[in-house]
Write a protein that holds these residues in place. Structure first.
Motif, PDB file in Angstrom:
ATOM      1  N   GLY A 378      49.759  38.824  12.234  1.00 21.91           N
ATOM      2  CA  GLY A 378      49.987  37.297  12.597  1.00 21.91           C
ATOM      3  C   GLY A 378      51.170  36.364  11.580  1.00 21.91           C
ATOM      4  O   GLY A 378      51.113  37.073  10.546  1.00 21.91           O
ATOM      5  N   TYR A 379      51.097  35.517  12.992  1.00 24.09           N
ATOM      6  CA  TYR A 379      53.112  35.070  12.515  1.00 24.09           C
ATOM      7  C   TYR A 379      52.510  33.017  11.859  1.00 24.09           C
ATOM      8  O   TYR A 379      53.902  33.125  12.019  1.00 24.09           O
ATOM      9  CB  TYR A 379      53.834  35.594  12.462  1.00 24.09           C
ATOM     10  N   ASN A 380      51.817  32.745  12.402  1.00 23.14           N
ATOM     11  CA  ASN A 380      50.783  31.355  11.867  1.00 23.14           C
ATOM     12  C   ASN A 380      50.538  30.878  10.594  1.00 23.14           C
ATOM     13  O   ASN A 380      49.329  31.640  10.813  1.00 23.14           O
ATOM     14  CB  ASN A 380      50.439  30.814  12.979  1.00 23.14           C
ATOM     15  N   PRO A 381      51.077  31.357   9.323  1.00 20.75           N
ATOM     16  CA  PRO A 381      50.788  31.873   7.776  1.00 20.75           C
ATOM     17  C   PRO A 381      49.094  30.511   7.900  1.00 20.75           C
ATOM     18  O   PRO A 381      48.357  30.941   7.318  1.00 20.75           O
ATOM     19  CB  PRO A 381      52.068  31.320   6.787  1.00 20.75           C
ATOM     20  N   THR A 382      49.553  29.677   8.393  1.00 19.26           N
ATOM     21  CA  THR A 382      48.427  28.335   7.965  1.00 19.26           C
ATOM     22  C   THR A 382      47.178  29.040   9.084  1.00 19.26           C
ATOM     23  O   THR A 382      45.787  28.223   7.740  1.00 19.26           O
ATOM     24  CB  THR A 382      48.398  27.044   8.399  1.00 19.26           C
ATOM     25  N   LEU A 383      47.417  29.312  10.217  1.00 19.38           N
ATOM     26  CA  LEU A 383      46.822  29.802  10.715  1.00 19.38           C
ATOM     27  C   LEU A 383      45.452  31.127  10.361  1.00 19.38           C
ATOM     28  O   LEU A 383      44.846  31.258  10.253  1.00 19.38           O
ATOM     29  CB  LEU A 383      46.812  29.774  12.181  1.00 19.38           C
ATOM     30  N   SER A 384      46.753  32.144  10.039  1.00 19.62           N
ATOM     31  CA  SER A 384      45.884  33.538   9.257  1.00 19.62           C
ATOM     32  C   SER A 384      45.378  33.220   8.355  1.00 19.62           C
ATOM     33  O   SER A 384      44.079  34.114   8.261  1.00 19.62           O
ATOM     34  CB  SER A 384      46.983  34.005   9.096  1.00 19.62           C
ATOM     35  N   SER A 385      45.577  32.231   7.307  1.00 20.50           N
ATOM     36  CA  SER A 385      44.779  31.989   6.421  1.00 20.50           C
ATOM     37  C   SER A 385      43.399  31.220   6.543  1.00 20.50           C
ATOM     38  O   SER A 385      42.612  31.551   5.666  1.00 20.50           O
ATOM     39  CB  SER A 385      45.368  30.940   5.397  1.00 20.50           C
ATOM     40  N   ARG A 386      43.469  30.150   7.297  1.00 24.03           N
ATOM     41  CA  ARG A 386      41.871  29.856   7.729  1.00 24.03           C
ATOM     42  C   ARG A 386      41.054  31.288   8.287  1.00 24.03           C
ATOM     43  O   ARG A 386      40.112  31.231   8.719  1.00 24.03           O
ATOM     44  CB  ARG A 386      42.244  29.056   9.144  1.00 24.03           C
ATOM     45  N   PHE A 387      41.770  31.916   8.902  1.00 22.10           N
ATOM     46  CA  PHE A 387      40.438  32.860  10.121  1.00 22.10           C
ATOM     47  C   PHE A 387      40.472  33.974   8.723  1.00 22.10           C
ATOM     48  O   PHE A 387      39.305  34.241   9.003  1.00 22.10           O
ATOM     49  CB  PHE A 387      41.892  34.052  10.745  1.00 22.10           C
ATOM     50  N   TYR A 388      41.321  34.291   7.698  1.00 17.95           N
ATOM     51  CA  TYR A 388      40.743  35.145   7.092  1.00 17.95           C
ATOM     52  C   TYR A 388      39.498  34.674   5.950  1.00 17.95           C
ATOM     53  O   TYR A 388      39.172  35.523   5.583  1.00 17.95           O
ATOM     54  CB  TYR A 388      41.612  36.281   5.830  1.00 17.95           C
ATOM     55  N   SER A 389      39.876  33.467   5.601  1.00 18.46           N
ATOM     56  CA  SER A 389      38.397  33.157   4.761  1.00 18.46           C
ATOM     57  C   SER A 389      37.601  33.045   5.262  1.00 18.46           C
ATOM     58  O   SER A 389      36.363  32.954   5.168  1.00 18.46           O
ATOM     59  CB  SER A 389      39.250  31.288   4.474  1.00 18.46           C
ATOM     60  N   TYR A 390      37.530  32.339   6.281  1.00 13.34           N
ATOM     61  CA  TYR A 390      36.554  32.099   7.261  1.00 13.34           C
ATOM     62  C   TYR A 390      35.774  33.910   7.928  1.00 13.34           C
ATOM     63  O   TYR A 390      34.463  33.733   7.933  1.00 13.34           O
ATOM     64  CB  TYR A 390      36.813  31.639   9.017  1.00 13.34           C
ATOM     65  N   LEU A 391      36.962  34.587   7.912  1.00  8.50           N
ATOM     66  CA  LEU A 391      35.903  36.177   7.978  1.00  8.50           C
ATOM     67  C   LEU A 391      35.167  36.519   6.742  1.00  8.50           C
ATOM     68  O   LEU A 391      34.083  37.203   7.223  1.00  8.50           O
ATOM     69  CB  LEU A 391      36.525  36.944   8.709  1.00  8.50           C
ATOM     70  N   THR A 392      35.524  36.381   6.005  1.00  3.34           N
ATOM     71  CA  THR A 392      35.563  36.440   4.432  1.00  3.34           C
ATOM     72  C   THR A 392      33.844  35.895   4.175  1.00  3.34           C
ATOM     73  O   THR A 392      32.736  36.929   3.637  1.00  3.34           O
ATOM     74  CB  THR A 392      36.147  36.369   3.482  1.00  3.34           C
ATOM     75  N   TRP A 393      34.119  34.360   4.105  1.00  2.79           N
ATOM     76  CA  TRP A 393      32.634  34.034   3.783  1.00  2.79           C
ATOM     77  C   TRP A 393      31.371  34.584   5.070  1.00  2.79           C
ATOM     78  O   TRP A 393      30.812  34.645   4.620  1.00  2.79           O
ATOM     79  CB  TRP A 393      32.945  32.481   4.814  1.00  2.79           C
ATOM     80  N   ASN A 394      31.666  35.491   6.180  1.00  2.00           N
ATOM     81  CA  ASN A 394      31.137  35.406   7.592  1.00  2.00           C
ATOM     82  C   ASN A 394      30.563  36.794   6.828  1.00  2.00           C
ATOM     83  O   ASN A 394      29.302  36.781   6.837  1.00  2.00           O
ATOM     84  CB  ASN A 394      31.494  35.026   8.551  1.00  2.00           C
ATOM     85  N   VAL A 395      30.848  37.347   7.279  1.00  2.00           N
ATOM     86  CA  VAL A 395      31.002  38.990   6.311  1.00  2.00           C
ATOM     87  C   VAL A 395      29.617  39.163   4.975  1.00  2.00           C
ATOM     88  O   VAL A 395      29.181  39.285   4.896  1.00  2.00           O
ATOM     89  CB  VAL A 395      32.586  39.950   6.185  1.00  2.00           C
ATOM     90  N   LEU A 396      30.623  37.900   3.795  1.00  3.25           N
ATOM     91  CA  LEU A 396      29.172  38.312   2.429  1.00  3.25           C
ATOM     92  C   LEU A 396      28.037  37.281   2.796  1.00  3.25           C
ATOM     93  O   LEU A 396      27.268  37.758   2.360  1.00  3.25           O
ATOM     94  CB  LEU A 396      30.350  36.670   2.060  1.00  3.25           C
ATOM     95  N   ASN A 397      28.028  36.077   3.914  1.00  5.82           N
ATOM     96  CA  ASN A 397      27.260  35.257   4.186  1.00  5.82           C
ATOM     97  C   ASN A 397      25.875  36.773   4.609  1.00  5.82           C
ATOM     98  O   ASN A 397      24.926  36.476   4.846  1.00  5.82           O
ATOM     99  CB  ASN A 397      27.398  33.830   4.528  1.00  5.82           C
ATOM    100  N   GLU A 398      26.567  37.085   6.107  1.00  5.73           N
ATOM    101  CA  GLU A 398      26.147  37.664   6.710  1.00  5.73           C
ATOM    102  C   GLU A 398      25.273  39.011   6.128  1.00  5.73           C
ATOM    103  O   GLU A 398      24.117  39.126   6.276  1.00  5.73           O
ATOM    104  CB  GLU A 398      26.528  38.479   8.171  1.00  5.73           C
ATOM    105  N   PHE A 399      26.114  40.123   5.052  1.00  3.99           N
ATOM    106  CA  PHE A 399      25.498  40.963   4.444  1.00  3.99           C
ATOM    107  C   PHE A 399      25.220  41.401   2.965  1.00  3.99           C
ATOM    108  O   PHE A 399      24.852  42.232   2.542  1.00  3.99           O
ATOM    109  CB  PHE A 399      26.658  42.649   5.709  1.00  3.99           C
ATOM    110  N   GLY A 400      25.466  39.968   2.383  1.00  2.00           N
ATOM    111  CA  GLY A 400      24.780  39.644   1.224  1.00  2.00           C
ATOM    112  C   GLY A 400      22.952  39.730   0.949  1.00  2.00           C
ATOM    113  O   GLY A 400      23.012  39.909   1.820  1.00  2.00           O
ATOM    114  N   SER A 401      22.589  40.205  -0.096  1.00  2.00           N
ATOM    115  CA  SER A 401      21.371  40.109  -0.334  1.00  2.00           C
ATOM    116  C   SER A 401      20.716  38.617  -0.544  1.00  2.00           C
ATOM    117  O   SER A 401      19.767  38.933   0.424  1.00  2.00           O
ATOM    118  CB  SER A 401      21.306  40.344  -1.737  1.00  2.00           C
TER     119      SER A 401
END
Length: 475
Positions: A378-401
């Motif tokens: 991932g060689y566009n840092p501002t793009l990568s930070s968007r992706f990992y924050s969005y992915l993190t939220w979706n994992v927490l939201n989908e699989f949390g209690s």
């Protein structure tokens, strides 16, 4: 600690310290990991994890579980834990600038690499190590001895490929110990004893994350593609020692996961699946269909312009059936962001939503599997930070209690009008790095008409999925 009664226990390796160490890696451009850390905090995502590993470490012995002894000893030479005189201070200007910004929000931020090293030595109970003269050290008084030693140095650097895109850099051993440890420590959560799930123990499912890990190119005795220690291979070996008999490793990075594939080529316990660009001259020039081996080593070589529709079809018709056929107990996913539209490679055009959707789909399809998610290219840092924050939220939201109360990446208050593209990056210490991207808009790389949205010609033929299905004999 939160989510005590959840069906899934969440862990993440991340901290101000870890992100600052990770950004010593030259290809991070001194800011990638700190921007990821900044958005994780800005969206308050860390509040929803059961465990947060803030001070990771790894040992020489752990690295020797896969890597060659001589190679590891060169990498961990403590004389490299310093800023050499010949390294210009301006090379660290951006790193220091981010550190100062972070200090304003977090008093634990460190203002120099030396401070990072002192902190690491303190929490690992190590004394300050006196600098030793080694074959990598060129500070000699005798001219003849110096010439001979320089020849030795060049030979060693060439032997282990510690040159070109894999140079040694200041505080190199510190970086390797922290980032490798950030992946391995996910399996050492206090009070947990990870073991294969059965139908009666699904409430013990575990999902771990380390967005600074995923160094999939490193070989047994050679660095490659910005990767020095293969944290993935050591993680897979550690999982096998914990009793997991079937592990699937899935790689979404733009580049072929050659280091992991080669290490696990003859293992019946580990399945490797790599989706990657495969074109003449494109690094690492491996990963053809012919290099596949049965259902254990699966290569899915793709062309320029690969998009969400292609990925959806490939995941549904090839990836999921291949994983199902293998019947894993644990899944490790390398979530490289260099295939996203807007990455500096400009080879694929996956969207943040599209790649996230497919990762979530795979996790959901195999509820009997623990999961670890790792970063990667991932060689566009501002793009990568968007992706990992969005992915993190979706994992927490989908699989949390419980579903998280608000989706910060969508605007659901306006009916009949799509206002999603007006969503802004939240105010936080690193805001200035998003200011030039059309006024801090989160989705600007995927918005029609944006100067940053640049669709690519798609060279992937519709028949490609059929070809893969026939090759891997999936129904």
């Amino acid at each position: 600690m939160t989510n005590i009664n959840s069906m899934v226990k969440f862990a993440i390796s991340t901290s101000q310290f870890q992100s600052q160490v990770s950004d010593l890696l030259p290809c991070n451009k001194s800011l990638k990991s700190q921007l990821i850390w900044g958005l994780l905090k800005a969206y308050k995502l860390l509040d929803h994890f059961d465990y947060i590993i803030t001070d990771p470490s790894s040992s020489k012995e752990e690295m020797l579980q896969f890597h060659d002894k001589k190679y590891v000893e060169i990498l961990l030479d403590e004389s490299l834990n310093q800023l050499p005189n010949e390294v210009a201070e301006e090379k660290f200007e951006q790193w220091k600038h981010l550190s100062e910004l972070g200090k304003g929000d977090d008093p634990d931020a460190f203002l120099s690499p030396n401070d990072l090293l002192k902190y690491y030595n303190k929490y690992t109970n190590q004394c300050d190590i006196v600098r030793k003269r080694t074959v990598i050290d060129t500070d000699f008084e005798d001219e003849e001895e110096s010439h001979s030693s320089n020849e030795d140095q060049r030979s060693i650097l060439k032997e282990f490929n510690l040159e070109g895109d894999c140079p040694m850099f200041p505080f190199f051993p510190l970086y390797l110990k922290v980032i490798t440890g950030a992946t391995l420590k996910l399996l050492d959560i206090p009070g947990s004893d990870l073991r294969p799930l059965d139908i009666d123990s699904l409430s013990d499912r575990f999902i771990g994350m380390n967005w600074d890990g995923g160094r999939h190119h490193a070989m047994k005795r050679k660095a490659s593609g910005f990767c020095y220690i293969n944290d993935i291979v050591i993680l897979l070996q550690k999982l096998r020692k914990k009793g997991f008999k079937k592990i699937t490793y899935l790689d979404f990075d733009l580049h072929h996961g050659d280091g992991v594939e080669r290490a696990m080529l003859y293992s019946k316990n580990v399945q490797t699946i790599s989706l990657h660009l495969y074109e003449v001259g494109f690094f690492p020039c491996t990963g053809s269909l012919k290099e596949s081996r049965g259902t254990n080593t699966i290569n899915l070589p793709l062309m320029h312009g690969f998009n969400d529709k292609n990925l959806n079809e490939l995941t549904a018709q090839v990836v999921l059936p291949c994983i199902q056929k293998f019947e894993p107990e644990f899944i490790v996913i390398q979530c490289g962001s260099d295939g996203l539209i807007g990455d500096s490679f400009h080879e694929w055009q996956l969207s943040i939503r599209g790649l996230t959707h497919n990762i979530i789909k795979i996790i959901k399809q195999f509820p009997q599997c623990h999961v670890i998610l790792l970063g990667g290219g991932g060689y566009n840092p501002t793009l990568s930070s968007r992706f990992y924050s969005y992915l993190t939220w979706n994992v927490l939201n989908e699989f949390g209690s419980e579903h998280l109360l608000k989706n910060p990446f969508e605007d659901v208050h306006f009916q009949g009008k799509d206002t999603t593209y007006d969503i802004l990056i939240p105010d936080h210490p690193y805001n200035e790095f998003y200011g030039d991207e059309e006024h801090y808009k989160f989705w600007i790389y995927e918005q029609d008409g944006s100067s940053l949205y640049k669709p690519l010609k798609n060279d992937n033929k519709p028949s490609l999925v059929t070809k893969f299905r026939e090759h891997y004999q999936v129904d």
